[in-house]
Design an enzyme around this catalytic site. Structure first.
Site, PDB file in Angstrom:
ATOM      1  N   GLY A 257       0.812  -1.215   0.000  1.00 16.82           N
ATOM      2  CA  GLY A 257       0.000   0.000   0.000  1.00 16.82           C
ATOM      3  C   GLY A 257       0.843   1.261   0.000  1.00 16.82           C
ATOM      4  O   GLY A 257       0.573   2.207  -0.743  1.00 16.82           O
ATOM      5  N   ASP A 258       1.886   1.276   0.803  1.00 11.44           N
ATOM      6  CA  ASP A 258       2.747   2.455   0.886  1.00 11.44           C
ATOM      7  C   ASP A 258       3.524   2.678  -0.402  1.00 11.44           C
ATOM      8  O   ASP A 258       3.642   3.807  -0.885  1.00 11.44           O
ATOM      9  CB  ASP A 258       3.728   2.304   2.053  1.00 11.44           C
ATOM     10  CG  ASP A 258       3.050   2.452   3.397  1.00 11.44           C
ATOM     11  OD1 ASP A 258       2.427   3.483   3.637  1.00 11.44           O
ATOM     12  OD2 ASP A 258       3.146   1.521   4.207  1.00 11.44           O
TER      13      ASP A 258
END
Length: 407
Positions: free
Chosen positions: A172-173
């Site tokens: 996600g990051d």
């Protein structure tokens, strides 16, 4: 002031990073790898919390050294008036600001987009947050793992008879960081071409949306077919045969034989040309219906070979295949070395400098390649260089700021 090589792709671009953890720093690392000067602001005394994550020894983790490479570390307390004034002064000298605080934080500190662009109208700003700058959930705290759940990735990851699992990498990051870098580059390109509209240029990147964009037809499948995707172990639904197959040396190989042309070659190689020539297996839907049978035929063959043997034989047959590598295997692999994807740097871990291999630069740009010039710096190691050289602070002024813990 920019001390990077003139031939670097982004030489002359200066980026101000107001970020912690992974998402914003990942975005700015892309700029730093290609020659932009990235000024990373960190809190005096503690710095980016990533410095202490997964730290086996020493004072600074290899995770931080990797993500903060090629950057300049400046300590600055943004909770002080003087610290915020310095941020605005730095913004006047920058082309891009990237931040990943919770929405509203910069505004409360008096350094929101309006103030930043008042200081520098040519500035482009990237804001990365869990849920974005608008919407009913904007004030919720959000980390990458939460975004992976909210964006639909966790629900379909793992085995159907067990709880969802998290990918063992910050997907996600890093996805949000990629979108942040793309957003900044698009805005810079628009300005360079004279296409940018008047007013602040701000890219709003939500962690969950970055994940959701990687989930391809998750919602369209719901609307069109009434299908709610669930966990399917290591395989993608409808992509057959494709997955991990065991080998005789207690390893496994990843085989992607799901395209029609590859499917025939795969089944011939594993000794089942009858399946490869079967007209009832001519398309993806038909193969999906017989997934267990096809996987059984492939596994019966792979278990008779070691992983290197299976990779060699299938590669010769032009079947996409690869070994399932761990860190030690990656570090020893000839292709990684040939592609310059393991860059050795001298880093002080715990005492004397040691040679540590770091990931190379992606993408490979032919005429103006990026480079790994130094690992993530010690906390505040560039404070005097940046504030003195870029903003003109004298040694006496810097000492006064340090004494009052502004820097």
């Amino acid at each position: 002031m920019n001390d990077e090589a003139d031939l670097s792709l982004l030489s002359g671009i200066r980026v101000l990073e107001l970020g912690n953890y992974i998402a914003a720093p990942f975005a700015t690392r892309i700029f730093a790898d290609f020659g932009a000067q990235v000024v990373k602001i960190e809190r005096p005394g503690t710095g980016d919390e990533l410095r202490g994550w997964r730290r086996g020894r020493g004072e600074t983790s290899m995770m931080f050294r990797t993500i903060a490479r090629n950057k300049h570390s400046v300590t600055l307390d943004l909770r002080t008036d003087e610290g915020r004034d310095i941020v605005l002064a730095l913004a006047r000298q920058c082309d891009v600001v990237v931040e990943n605080f919770r929405p509203g934080t910069l505004e409360r500190w008096g350094i929101g987009p309006d103030r930043l662009t008042a200081a520098n109208p040519d500035l482009v700003i990237v804001r990365i947050s869990g849920y974005g700058q608008t919407g009913p959930y904007k004030d919720r705290p959000g980390f990458g793992g939460v975004a992976e759940a909210f964006g639909g990735l966790r629900k379909v990851t793992g085995y159907p008879d067990r709880e969802p699992v998290r990918p063992a990498a910050p997907i996600g990051d890093t996805l949000a960081g990629l979108y942040g870098a793309i957003g900044a580059l698009m805005m810079l390109l628009a300005k360079a071409r004279g296409h940018a509209p008047a007013g602040p240029q701000v890219a709003d990147v939500a962690l969950y949306e970055s994940v959701f964009m990687a989930m391809e037809s998750l919602v369209p499948d719901l609307d069109a077919y009434g299908v709610v995707r669930e966990r399917t172990a290591g395989n993608l639904p409808g992509v057959v045969p494709s997955g991990m197959y065991p080998t005789s040396d207690s390893q496994s190989v990843m085989i992607a034989g799901n395209s029609s042309g590859v499917f025939g070659r795969l089944m011939t190689t594993v000794g089942r040309p009858d399946l490869g020539e079967d007209p009832t297996l001519a398309d993806g839907d038909s193969r999906d219906a017989r997934e267990a049978e096809l996987n059984g035929a492939i596994s019966a063959w792979t278990t008779q070979h070691t992983a290197p043997e299976a990779v060699s034989l299938l590669s010769e047959a032009k079947v996409p295949v690869g070994p399932v590598f761990d860190a030690a295997a990656i570090a020893a692999d000839e292709h990684y070395r040939a592609r310059d994807m393991l860059r050795p740097l001298k880093v002080v871990v715990d005492g004397d400098p040691e040679e540590i291999r770091f990931p190379g630069v992606v993408p490979r740009v032919s005429a103006t390649p990026g480079d790994v010039r130094w690992a993530g710096p010690d906390l505040g190691s560039h404070t005097e260089q940046i504030l003195g050289g870029l903003l003109g602070y004298t040694a006496e002024q810097l000492e006064d700021l340090r004494a009052r813990k502004v820097i």
